[in-house]
Design a protein around this motif. Structure first.
Motif, PDB file in Angstrom:
ATOM      1  N   GLY A 424     -31.742  52.607  46.424  1.00  0.00           N
ATOM      2  CA  GLY A 424     -30.769  52.671  45.338  1.00  0.00           C
ATOM      3  C   GLY A 424     -30.826  51.374  44.569  1.00  0.00           C
ATOM      4  O   GLY A 424     -31.770  50.603  44.719  1.00  0.00           O
ATOM      5  N   PRO A 425     -29.829  51.136  43.756  1.00  0.00           N
ATOM      6  CA  PRO A 425     -29.843  49.925  42.941  1.00  0.00           C
ATOM      7  C   PRO A 425     -29.837  48.671  43.821  1.00  0.00           C
ATOM      8  O   PRO A 425     -29.426  48.708  44.977  1.00  0.00           O
ATOM      9  CB  PRO A 425     -28.537  50.000  42.149  1.00  0.00           C
ATOM     10  N   ASN A 426     -30.276  47.609  43.227  1.00  0.00           N
ATOM     11  CA  ASN A 426     -30.166  46.292  43.826  1.00  0.00           C
ATOM     12  C   ASN A 426     -28.717  46.089  44.305  1.00  0.00           C
ATOM     13  O   ASN A 426     -27.773  46.308  43.549  1.00  0.00           O
ATOM     14  CB  ASN A 426     -30.536  45.327  42.691  1.00  0.00           C
ATOM     15  N   MET A 427     -28.550  45.683  45.567  1.00  0.00           N
ATOM     16  CA  MET A 427     -27.182  45.609  46.123  1.00  0.00           C
ATOM     17  C   MET A 427     -26.318  44.569  45.418  1.00  0.00           C
ATOM     18  O   MET A 427     -25.103  44.749  45.280  1.00  0.00           O
ATOM     19  CB  MET A 427     -27.238  45.312  47.634  1.00  0.00           C
ATOM     20  N   GLY A 428     -26.962  43.499  44.992  1.00  0.00           N
ATOM     21  CA  GLY A 428     -26.203  42.474  44.270  1.00  0.00           C
ATOM     22  C   GLY A 428     -25.583  43.050  43.003  1.00  0.00           C
ATOM     23  O   GLY A 428     -24.438  42.725  42.641  1.00  0.00           O
ATOM     24  N   ASP A 429     -26.318  43.945  42.349  1.00  0.00           N
ATOM     25  CA  ASP A 429     -25.816  44.572  41.115  1.00  0.00           C
ATOM     26  C   ASP A 429     -24.787  45.653  41.425  1.00  0.00           C
ATOM     27  O   ASP A 429     -23.863  45.897  40.645  1.00  0.00           O
ATOM     28  CB  ASP A 429     -26.969  45.240  40.348  1.00  0.00           C
ATOM     29  N   LEU A 430     -24.997  46.306  42.548  1.00  0.00           N
ATOM     30  CA  LEU A 430     -24.151  47.447  42.872  1.00  0.00           C
ATOM     31  C   LEU A 430     -22.756  47.023  43.361  1.00  0.00           C
ATOM     32  O   LEU A 430     -21.750  47.666  43.026  1.00  0.00           O
ATOM     33  CB  LEU A 430     -24.845  48.311  43.944  1.00  0.00           C
ATOM     34  N   MET A 431     -22.707  45.928  44.112  1.00  0.00           N
ATOM     35  CA  MET A 431     -21.432  45.498  44.722  1.00  0.00           C
ATOM     36  C   MET A 431     -20.262  45.438  43.739  1.00  0.00           C
ATOM     37  O   MET A 431     -19.179  45.956  44.032  1.00  0.00           O
ATOM     38  CB  MET A 431     -21.593  44.124  45.398  1.00  0.00           C
ATOM     39  N   PRO A 432     -20.450  44.844  42.554  1.00  0.00           N
ATOM     40  CA  PRO A 432     -19.300  44.751  41.641  1.00  0.00           C
ATOM     41  C   PRO A 432     -18.779  46.112  41.170  1.00  0.00           C
ATOM     42  O   PRO A 432     -17.671  46.207  40.637  1.00  0.00           O
ATOM     43  CB  PRO A 432     -19.857  43.966  40.440  1.00  0.00           C
ATOM     44  N   LEU A 433     -19.604  47.169  41.374  1.00  0.00           N
ATOM     45  CA  LEU A 433     -19.172  48.497  40.929  1.00  0.00           C
ATOM     46  C   LEU A 433     -18.422  49.252  42.013  1.00  0.00           C
ATOM     47  O   LEU A 433     -17.809  50.289  41.749  1.00  0.00           O
ATOM     48  CB  LEU A 433     -20.398  49.322  40.501  1.00  0.00           C
ATOM     49  N   LEU A 434     -18.493  48.750  43.231  1.00  0.00           N
ATOM     50  CA  LEU A 434     -17.886  49.485  44.344  1.00  0.00           C
ATOM     51  C   LEU A 434     -16.368  49.334  44.316  1.00  0.00           C
ATOM     52  O   LEU A 434     -15.837  48.244  44.465  1.00  0.00           O
ATOM     53  CB  LEU A 434     -18.458  49.001  45.687  1.00  0.00           C
ATOM     54  N   GLN A 435     -15.708  50.443  44.130  1.00  0.00           N
ATOM     55  CA  GLN A 435     -14.249  50.439  44.042  1.00  0.00           C
ATOM     56  C   GLN A 435     -13.611  50.585  45.416  1.00  0.00           C
ATOM     57  O   GLN A 435     -12.442  50.314  45.595  1.00  0.00           O
ATOM     58  CB  GLN A 435     -13.771  51.605  43.157  1.00  0.00           C
ATOM     59  N   LYS A 436     -14.398  51.094  46.314  1.00  0.00           N
ATOM     60  CA  LYS A 436     -13.853  51.378  47.650  1.00  0.00           C
ATOM     61  C   LYS A 436     -14.958  51.130  48.669  1.00  0.00           C
ATOM     62  O   LYS A 436     -16.108  51.483  48.443  1.00  0.00           O
ATOM     63  CB  LYS A 436     -13.403  52.852  47.700  1.00  0.00           C
ATOM     64  N   ILE A 437     -14.565  50.493  49.769  1.00  0.00           N
ATOM     65  CA  ILE A 437     -15.548  50.174  50.795  1.00  0.00           C
ATOM     66  C   ILE A 437     -15.286  51.074  51.999  1.00  0.00           C
ATOM     67  O   ILE A 437     -14.145  51.213  52.437  1.00  0.00           O
ATOM     68  CB  ILE A 437     -15.401  48.683  51.206  1.00  0.00           C
ATOM     69  N   PRO A 438     -16.338  51.718  52.519  1.00  0.00           N
ATOM     70  CA  PRO A 438     -16.140  52.604  53.656  1.00  0.00           C
ATOM     71  C   PRO A 438     -15.401  51.879  54.780  1.00  0.00           C
ATOM     72  O   PRO A 438     -15.701  50.723  55.079  1.00  0.00           O
ATOM     73  CB  PRO A 438     -17.572  52.945  54.098  1.00  0.00           C
ATOM     74  N   GLY A 439     -14.411  52.523  55.327  1.00  0.00           N
ATOM     75  CA  GLY A 439     -13.674  51.938  56.449  1.00  0.00           C
ATOM     76  C   GLY A 439     -12.487  51.085  56.023  1.00  0.00           C
ATOM     77  O   GLY A 439     -11.697  50.640  56.850  1.00  0.00           O
ATOM     78  N   ARG A 440     -12.374  50.842  54.693  1.00  0.00           N
ATOM     79  CA  ARG A 440     -11.205  50.080  54.225  1.00  0.00           C
ATOM     80  C   ARG A 440     -10.247  51.017  53.495  1.00  0.00           C
ATOM     81  O   ARG A 440     -10.694  51.874  52.746  1.00  0.00           O
ATOM     82  CB  ARG A 440     -11.638  48.992  53.242  1.00  0.00           C
ATOM     83  N   GLY A 441      -8.967  50.788  53.630  1.00  0.00           N
ATOM     84  CA  GLY A 441      -7.951  51.697  53.091  1.00  0.00           C
ATOM     85  C   GLY A 441      -7.904  51.847  51.615  1.00  0.00           C
ATOM     86  O   GLY A 441      -8.672  51.425  50.845  1.00  0.00           O
TER      87      GLY A 441
END
Ligand code: GLU
Length: 441
Positions: A424-441
Motif C-alpha cells: 500500500g502507500p508509503n506508511m509515512g504518508d499514510l499515517m496522517p490520514l489514519l483517523q482510527k487505529i485498530p484496537g483504540r477506541g
C-alpha cells in the motif's frame, strides 16, 4: 472531403472489436478535418433494439468519440427501394425461389464434386410463368444482385492489393423474401449518398466489399477507399468471438477501465507503433496512420487496460478528483493529501473507496502469531493522534530501540497491524490520514 462512418448493428452492446473500427474511422475523419457519421444499421427490425442504440451512443460519448451526424437505416427504406428498382431496370437484379434446404443441397453437391459452393443462377432460367407459379406456391422470392463475373480489384489500406474473382462468389441476396432490405444494399446506398470516402471495417467483410464495389459501380456511385483491419484474438491467439460479449465497452467501464486507456490501446494495437497512454484525441489522430497496421490477427488482452488506467489516474491532479473524493466523505482538510497519497496506489477509481474506509474506520489488523508480543509492545509506544508526516519515522525508531528489530521484521508487522495489508502507500504518508487505529477506541 473525407467522410467516414461507424455503422454498428444495434443487436447487442458494442465491444472492444467494434471500438477499434469506430476509432479508426473517427481518427481518419478527425485527422483530415472531415466528417464522422454514426450510422445505425437497424434494418433488421426483429433484432434491433432501442436499448442498444441508446447504449452505443452512451459508450461513444463516454469515450469522447462524438459524431457529426447520426443516420438510421430504418428511416431510409425508400432510398433502398429506389436503388433496388434501379438495379431491376438495369437487369442486374433477379428473383430466386430456392428454399434454404434446396440451397444447402446444391452446395453439398458442388462441394462433393470439388467445386466452389457458388449459387448456380438457376433462377435466371425461369420463365415468367414459372416464376408466377413459384410465387403462388412459395410466396415472394429473394432478390439477388447479378455479379459481373470478372475479377474485382482494389488497393486495401491495410491488406494491400486485393483481387477477388467474382465467379467464385454467389450473387448476393439484397432483399429477403419478406421484403427486408439487407445490409449489403443499404450500406452501399448510404455510403454513396452520404459521400463516404473511407471505409474501415473488419476483415470479415472482405468478400462483402468485393460485391459492394460492383453494386456501387452499377448504381453509378464512387467507390470509397477501403481498409480491412484484422480481427482480435485472445492473448493466446484463441478466437475472441465468443468472449466479446464479456468485453463490451459498458462492462469494461463498469470494471473501472478509463476511456483513455481504451482509446490509447485500441488506436495502436496491431500497428507498428507503440501503445502509450494518450490523453488527447487530437494527438491520437495526428499520430494515426492506417498503413501502420498489419494484416495478421491482433492479440488483445484486457489486462493491458489496467496499467494504462492506473497511469492515467496517476496523472490526474487533485482538482480533477476533488468532487469524487468529497463524495466519498473525505473531509476537506484531508482530501488533497488523500489523493496525493492514493493516486500511486490504485488501479481504478473504485480502489479509492476501500482505502478511505480503511483510513476512516481502521483496518482489520493482521498479526502473525510470532509477532503478537512485538506488535503489542509497538502499539504501546504509538503516540496519540493526530499523526503527522514525522510520526511513522519517530515511532519506528522508538520501536527499533525498544525491541532491537529492524528492516522488514520491524516494518512489515506494523504495516499489517495498521492496514491489514502487506502493500500500500508509503506508511509515512499514510499515517496522517489514519483517523482510527485498530484496537483504540
Ligand atoms: N453493420 C455492419 C456491421 O456491424 C457494418 C459493416 C460496415 O462497416 O459496412 O458489421
Amino acid at each position: 472531403m473525407t467522410t467516414t462512418r461507424f455503422a454498428p448493428s444495434p443487436t447487442g452492446y458494442i465491444h472492444v472489436g467494434n471500438l477499434r473500427t469506430a476509432l479508426m474511422n473517427y481518427l481518419i475523419a478527425r485527422k483530415a478535418g472531415g466528417t464522422f457519421i454514426l450510422r445505425i444499421d437497424d434494418t433488421d427490425q426483429e433484432r434491433s433494439k432501442q436499448e442498444y442504440i441508446d447504449q452505443i451512443q452512451r459508450d461513444l460519448e463516454w469515450l469522447g468519440l462524438t459524431w457529426d451526424r447520426i443516420e438510421y437505416q430504418s428511416k431510409r427504406l425508400d432510398r433502398y427501394a429506389d436503388a433496388a428498382e434501379k438495379l431491376r431496370q438495369m437487369g442486374r437484379f433477379y428473383e430466386a425461389f430456392e428454399t434454404p434446404t434446396e440451397l444447402d443441397l446444391k452446395r453439398k453437391k458442388q462441394l462433393n464434386m470439388g467445386k466452389p459452393p457458388v449459387y448456380d443462377r438457376a433462377a435466371l432460367a425461369l420463365s415468367a410463368d414459372e416464376k408466377a407459379a413459384l410465387r403462388d406456391q412459395r410466396g415472394p422470392g429473394v432478390w439477388r444482385f447479378m455479379l459481373d463475373q470478372q475479377r474485382i480489384d482494389w488497393r486495401d489500406g491495410i491488406l494491400g492489393d486485393i483481387s477477388i474473382d467474382a465467379a467464385s462468389v454467389s450473387d448476393p441476396v439484397l432483399i429477403r423474401a419478406d421484403g427486408q432490405v439487407l445490409y449489403t444494399l443499404a450500406s452501399v446506398v448510404d455510403d454513396t449518398e452520404m459521400g463516404v470516402s473511407n471505409v474501415v471495417r473488419g476483415s470479415d467483410h472482405v468478400t462483402n466489399t468485393a460485391t459492394q464495389i460492383q453494386i456501387i459501380q452499377a448504381l453509378g456511385g464512387t467507390v470509397p477507399a477501403f481498409a480491412h483491419h484484422s480481427l482480435l484474438t485472445g492473448p493466446q491467439g484463441e478466437a475472441l468471438s465468443k468472449r466479446l460479449g464479456a468485453l463490451s465497452i459498458k462492462d469494461l467501464r463498469a470494471q473501472g477501465v478509463e476511456p483513455w486507456a481504451l482509446l490509447s490501446l485500441m488506436a495502436r494495437l496491431g500497428s507498428a507503433d507503440p501503445v502509450e497512454l494518450q490523453t488527447s484525441l487530437e494527438d491520437l489522430a495526428a499520430g494515426f496512420d492506417i498503413t501502420r497496421f498489419g494484416a495478421a490477427p491482433t492479440k488483445f488482452d484486457e489486462k493491458d487496460l489496467y496499467p494504462l488506467t492506473a497511469t492515467y489516474l496517476q496523472g490526474l491532479d487533485f482538482a480533477a478528483m476533488a468532487d469524487e473524493i468529497a463524495a466519498l466523505g473525505v473531509p476537506a482538510d484531508l482530501a488533497a493529501q488523500f489523493w496525493q497519497v492514493m493516486r500511486d496506489n490504485i488501479t481504478t477509481r473504485a480502489d479509492l473507496a476501500p482505502w478511505w474506509a480503511l483510513c476512516r474506520d481502521g483496518a482489520q489488523p493482521v498479526i502473525a502469531e510470532d509477532d503478537r508480543a512485538f506488535v503489542a509492545q509497538a502499539m504501546a509506544l504509538l503516540p496519540e493522534g493526530p499523526f503527522d508526516a514525522g510520526t511513522w519515522g519517530a515511532w519506528t525508531a522508538a520501536v527499533k530501540e525498544a525491541t532491537g528489530r529492524k528492516g522488514k521484521a520491524l516494518f512489515m508487522p506494523l504495516r499489517l497491524a495498521l492496514t491489514g495489508q502487506a502493500s500500500g502507500p508509503n506508511m509515512g504518508d499514510l499515517m496522517p490520514l489514519l483517523q482510527k487505529i485498530p484496537g483504540r477506541g
